[in-house]
Design an enzyme around this catalytic site. Structure first.
Site, mmCIF file in Angstrom:
data_model
loop_
_atom_site.group_PDB
_atom_site.id
_atom_site.type_symbol
_atom_site.label_atom_id
_atom_site.label_comp_id
_atom_site.label_asym_id
_atom_site.label_seq_id
_atom_site.Cartn_x
_atom_site.Cartn_y
_atom_site.Cartn_z
ATOM 1 N N HIS A 72 0.836 -1.206 0.000
ATOM 2 C CA HIS A 72 0.000 0.000 0.000
ATOM 3 C C HIS A 72 0.869 1.254 0.000
ATOM 4 O O HIS A 72 1.744 1.414 0.840
ATOM 5 C CB HIS A 72 -0.941 0.000 1.211
ATOM 6 C CG HIS A 72 -2.153 -0.855 1.009
ATOM 7 N ND1 HIS A 72 -3.317 -0.710 1.718
ATOM 8 C CD2 HIS A 72 -2.376 -1.861 0.130
ATOM 9 C CE1 HIS A 72 -4.205 -1.596 1.288
ATOM 10 N NE2 HIS A 72 -3.650 -2.311 0.347
ATOM 11 N N TYR A 200 -9.452 5.071 7.434
ATOM 12 C CA TYR A 200 -9.617 5.367 8.863
ATOM 13 C C TYR A 200 -10.643 6.487 8.945
ATOM 14 O O TYR A 200 -10.379 7.602 8.472
ATOM 15 C CB TYR A 200 -8.301 5.864 9.473
ATOM 16 C CG TYR A 200 -7.245 4.793 9.662
ATOM 17 C CD1 TYR A 200 -7.130 4.118 10.873
ATOM 18 C CD2 TYR A 200 -6.352 4.471 8.650
ATOM 19 C CE1 TYR A 200 -6.146 3.158 11.070
ATOM 20 C CE2 TYR A 200 -5.367 3.500 8.835
ATOM 21 C CZ TYR A 200 -5.270 2.846 10.054
ATOM 22 O OH TYR A 200 -4.301 1.892 10.248
ATOM 23 N N PRO A 292 -4.853 -0.114 18.695
ATOM 24 C CA PRO A 292 -4.498 -0.576 17.341
ATOM 25 C C PRO A 292 -4.593 0.495 16.250
ATOM 26 O O PRO A 292 -4.256 0.206 15.101
ATOM 27 C CB PRO A 292 -5.507 -1.702 17.079
ATOM 28 C CG PRO A 292 -6.618 -1.489 18.028
ATOM 29 C CD PRO A 292 -6.074 -0.764 19.209
ATOM 30 N N LYS A 296 0.580 -0.416 15.187
ATOM 31 C CA LYS A 296 1.956 -0.457 15.679
ATOM 32 C C LYS A 296 2.307 -1.653 16.573
ATOM 33 O O LYS A 296 3.486 -1.874 16.858
ATOM 34 C CB LYS A 296 2.270 0.839 16.464
ATOM 35 C CG LYS A 296 2.399 2.054 15.568
ATOM 36 C CD LYS A 296 3.725 2.065 14.824
ATOM 37 C CE LYS A 296 3.732 2.937 13.610
ATOM 38 N NZ LYS A 296 3.565 2.240 12.336
ATOM 39 N N TYR A 384 3.656 6.156 10.238
ATOM 40 C CA TYR A 384 2.842 4.995 9.838
ATOM 41 C C TYR A 384 3.705 3.924 9.165
ATOM 42 O O TYR A 384 3.572 2.732 9.467
ATOM 43 C CB TYR A 384 1.699 5.435 8.909
ATOM 44 C CG TYR A 384 0.607 4.394 8.807
ATOM 45 C CD1 TYR A 384 -0.486 4.407 9.672
ATOM 46 C CD2 TYR A 384 0.690 3.368 7.870
ATOM 47 C CE1 TYR A 384 -1.470 3.448 9.594
ATOM 48 C CE2 TYR A 384 -0.286 2.397 7.780
ATOM 49 C CZ TYR A 384 -1.369 2.445 8.644
ATOM 50 O OH TYR A 384 -2.341 1.475 8.572
HETATM 51 P P1 RFL Z 1 1.213 -12.263 21.619
HETATM 52 O O1 RFL Z 1 0.738 -12.267 20.192
HETATM 53 O O2 RFL Z 1 0.223 -11.988 22.679
HETATM 54 O O3 RFL Z 1 1.899 -13.671 21.856
HETATM 55 C C1 RFL Z 1 2.294 -14.090 23.147
HETATM 56 C C2 RFL Z 1 2.368 -15.606 23.171
HETATM 57 O O4 RFL Z 1 2.761 -16.014 24.472
HETATM 58 C C3 RFL Z 1 1.919 -17.065 24.921
HETATM 59 N N1 RFL Z 1 1.868 -17.032 26.390
HETATM 60 C C4 RFL Z 1 2.554 -17.860 27.179
HETATM 61 N N2 RFL Z 1 3.376 -18.877 26.879
HETATM 62 C C5 RFL Z 1 3.920 -19.542 27.930
HETATM 63 N N3 RFL Z 1 3.656 -19.244 29.230
HETATM 64 C C6 RFL Z 1 2.844 -18.235 29.573
HETATM 65 N N4 RFL Z 1 2.615 -17.948 30.859
HETATM 66 C C7 RFL Z 1 2.251 -17.495 28.513
HETATM 67 N N5 RFL Z 1 1.405 -16.441 28.476
HETATM 68 C C8 RFL Z 1 1.187 -16.188 27.193
HETATM 69 C C9 RFL Z 1 0.574 -16.795 24.263
HETATM 70 O O5 RFL Z 1 -0.221 -17.973 24.158
HETATM 71 C C10 RFL Z 1 1.016 -16.252 22.908
HETATM 72 O O6 RFL Z 1 1.155 -17.286 21.954
HETATM 73 O O7 RFL Z 1 2.412 -11.225 21.820
HETATM 74 P P2 RFL Z 1 3.610 -10.819 20.841
HETATM 75 O O8 RFL Z 1 4.281 -12.033 20.283
HETATM 76 O O9 RFL Z 1 4.419 -9.816 21.583
HETATM 77 O O10 RFL Z 1 2.897 -10.112 19.596
HETATM 78 C C11 RFL Z 1 2.203 -8.894 19.742
HETATM 79 C C12 RFL Z 1 1.078 -8.785 18.712
HETATM 80 O O11 RFL Z 1 0.298 -9.957 18.761
HETATM 81 C C13 RFL Z 1 0.197 -7.537 18.941
HETATM 82 O O12 RFL Z 1 0.978 -6.425 19.298
HETATM 83 C C14 RFL Z 1 -0.630 -7.166 17.699
HETATM 84 O O13 RFL Z 1 -1.566 -8.163 17.398
HETATM 85 C C15 RFL Z 1 -1.368 -5.823 17.901
HETATM 86 N N6 RFL Z 1 -2.233 -5.452 16.775
HETATM 87 C C16 RFL Z 1 -1.699 -4.878 15.619
HETATM 88 N N7 RFL Z 1 -0.368 -4.693 15.505
HETATM 89 C C17 RFL Z 1 0.168 -4.187 14.350
HETATM 90 O O14 RFL Z 1 1.392 -4.006 14.284
HETATM 91 N N8 RFL Z 1 -0.610 -3.871 13.251
HETATM 92 C C18 RFL Z 1 -1.962 -4.039 13.277
HETATM 93 O O15 RFL Z 1 -2.614 -3.806 12.258
HETATM 94 C C19 RFL Z 1 -2.562 -4.526 14.503
HETATM 95 N N9 RFL Z 1 -3.887 -4.708 14.603
HETATM 96 C C20 RFL Z 1 -3.613 -5.642 16.854
HETATM 97 C C21 RFL Z 1 -4.428 -5.242 15.746
HETATM 98 C C22 RFL Z 1 -4.211 -6.205 17.988
HETATM 99 C C23 RFL Z 1 -5.580 -6.374 18.033
HETATM 100 N N10 RFL Z 1 -6.116 -6.980 19.199
HETATM 101 C C24 RFL Z 1 -6.989 -8.078 19.186
HETATM 102 C C25 RFL Z 1 -5.578 -6.609 20.486
HETATM 103 C C26 RFL Z 1 -5.791 -5.399 15.781
HETATM 104 C C27 RFL Z 1 -6.382 -5.932 16.937
HETATM 105 C C28 RFL Z 1 -7.881 -6.038 16.953
HETATM 106 C C1 PHB Z 2 -6.244 -4.792 10.514
HETATM 107 O O1 PHB Z 2 -6.319 -4.988 9.288
HETATM 108 O O2 PHB Z 2 -6.543 -5.658 11.339
HETATM 109 C C2 PHB Z 2 -5.779 -3.474 11.012
HETATM 110 C C3 PHB Z 2 -5.295 -2.543 10.118
HETATM 111 C C4 PHB Z 2 -4.882 -1.300 10.567
HETATM 112 C C5 PHB Z 2 -4.969 -0.995 11.924
HETATM 113 C C6 PHB Z 2 -5.435 -1.941 12.826
HETATM 114 C C7 PHB Z 2 -5.857 -3.182 12.364
HETATM 115 O O3 PHB Z 2 -4.587 0.227 12.353
#
Ligand code: RFL
Ligand code: PHB
Length: 389
Positions: A72, A200, A292, A296, A384
């Site tokens: 993008h 957005y 989110p 980031k 971004y």
């Molecule tokens: P995770 O993904 O939470 O993974 C942690 C892992 O550790 C395990 N765990 C354990 N294992 C052993 N012992 C324990 N006691 C444990 N406790 C937990 C878990 O089962 C899991 O497998 O953390 P990590 O690896 O630091 O990754 C972070 C990302 O997942 C998170 O920051 C992103 O998903 C945030 N996020 C977004 N980030 C972006 O960069 N771009 C995006 O577009 C974006 N969109 C989002 C998002 C997060 C969202 N939610 C649901 C919070 C959109 C949403 C809706």
């Molecule tokens: C997504 O596609 O899940 C998404 C994209 C951009 C954001 C957050 C989530 O800022």
């Protein structure tokens, strides 16, 4: 058992770190609380910064991303019917990649399995021991038995609710937090994305985001009450609410269909300082959370991993302790900038119940500045696509 680095958590941070270490010949074991299927079923991030993309390329894990991901060049910010296009390519000479976290995690698991490196799934009751001494080890339970792994270092990649951060005594860490008075209701739907770029949208009815996973899979979010039960939102009410919040030209042409996933995520900003204690280093959501809005979370996790992998490689391959000593400082300098950007994007685009008329005018002035000022657009674009490592 003995290894050089125990990685707690097999999410994107833990797996990415594992691949960097494997490539450098540094032994590591990942301990994951859940099953692989469970980790791969979590639908989360969708946007990868160029730094994250480059790490996957350097690790030789980018074939599928480069084939199936979407590059993008910009994004649309809207306010009711007004639209502002932020041109990443023009302002930064770079782009972002639309490629889901689920796919990234899948590719990282494939890479790890191809390396024959170990992941211990369903590892329960993990305890970090002797983190401040030279006799560090990790204890965990699996199949009713207690196991022990001796190690040099522990990487806490276990997300916000994990055990690693909690293992740092409260007297040795400071936590900074902001809870937002709303959440995001997200759906995944097998429909054609509404537009080729993300939208957005701020509106009098609240925030909405139109995103995508591929040519026939759309991801949409709307601002909701953080306590809302997703089951109480019918698809029909979701689509109506989304259409109210986006410019009419898009609302009139949107393809609607059944949701195949629906969930509510609360919005929070959080940072733990420092990100290291003795032989333990925190990475990703274990150390910090962003709302989110700026995409980031995963990307900041990836930059932490970059700094930690660099520190461990310098230590093991060159006998240089400087990276290990300064990991927290280096990582936090970038984390706080990502926190600022995510907080600012959230403030710019959401409806805040507690806002006074003055606060609302400030938000509109912020939007007006963005619309009229190429420098303001450039700052948004630079943040971004991702600030340099
Ligand atoms: P995770 O993904 O939470 O993974 C942690 C892992 O550790 C395990 N765990 C354990 N294992 C052993 N012992 C324990 N006691 C444990 N406790 C937990 C878990 O089962 C899991 O497998 O953390 P990590 O690896 O630091 O990754 C972070 C990302 O997942 C998170 O920051 C992103 O998903 C945030 N996020 C977004 N980030 C972006 O960069 N771009 C995006 O577009 C974006 N969109 C989002 C998002 C997060 C969202 N939610 C649901 C919070 C959109 C949403 C809706
Ligand atoms: C997504 O596609 O899940 C998404 C994209 C951009 C954001 C957050 C989530 O800022």
């Amino acid at each position: 058992m003995r290894t050089q680095v125990v990685i707690i958590g097999g999410g994107p941070s833990g797996l990415l770190l594992g691949q960097h270490l494997n490539k450098a010949g540094i032994e590591n074991i990942i301990l994951e609380r859940k099953t692989k299927e469970y980790v791969l079923s979590r639908i989360r991030a969708g946007i990868l910064e160029i730094g994250t993309v480059n790490q996957l390329r350097e690790l030789g894990l980018a074939q599928r991303m480069d084939k199936e991901g979407f590059v993008h060049n910009g994004t649309v910010i809207s306010y009711n019917d007004e639209q502002i296009r932020i041109d990443f390519a023009e302002h930064t000479n770079t782009t972002v990649m639309v490629y889901g976290q689920t796919e990234v995690t899948f590719d990282l698991y494939q890479g790890r399995e191809a390396d024959g490196a170990s992941v211990i799934y369903e590892a329960e009751d993990i305890i970090l021991q002797e983190v401040k001494s030279d006799a560090t080890y990790v204890e965990f339970k699996k199949g009713g038995k207690t196991h022990k792994i001796d190690c040099d270092y522990i990487a806490g990649c276990d997300g916000f609710h994990g055990v690693s951060r909690q293992s740092i005594p409260i007297t040795h860490r400071k936590e900074f937090e902001k809870i937002y008075p709303f959440g995001w209701l997200g759906i995944l739907s097998e429909t054609k994305p509404i537009h080729e770029e993300l939208i957005y949208a701020n509106s009098d009815a609240g925030f909405a985001l139109c995103s995508m996973r591929n040519a026939n899979l759309s991801r949409y979010y709307i601002q909701c009450d953080a306590r809302d039960n997703p089951k109480e939102w019918s698809d029909q009410v979701f689509w109506e609410e989304l259409r109210r919040r986006i410019p009419t030209e898009f609302a009139d042409t949107i393809e609607m269909g059944p949701s195949i996933e629906k969930s509510v995520a609360p919005l929070r900003s959080f940072v733990c300082e420092p990100m290291q204690w003795g032989r333990l280093f925190l990475c990703g959501d274990a150390a910090h959370i962003v709302p989110p809005t700026g995409a980031k979370g995963l990307n900041t996790a990836a930059s932490d991993v970059y700094y930690l992998a660099d520190a461990l490689k310098r230590h093991y391959l060159q006998g240089d302790p400087s990276g290990v000593k300064t990991y927290s400082q280096r990582a936090l300098a970038r984390v706080w900038k990502a926190e600022r950007f995510s907080w600012w994007m959230t403030s710019l685009l959401h409806h805040f119940p507690e806002h006074s008329k003055f606060d609302q005018k400030m938000q509109m002035a912020d939007v007006a500045l963005l619309k009229s000022n190429p420098n303001a657009q450039a700052v948004l674009a630079q943040n971004y696509v991702g600030l340099p490592y």
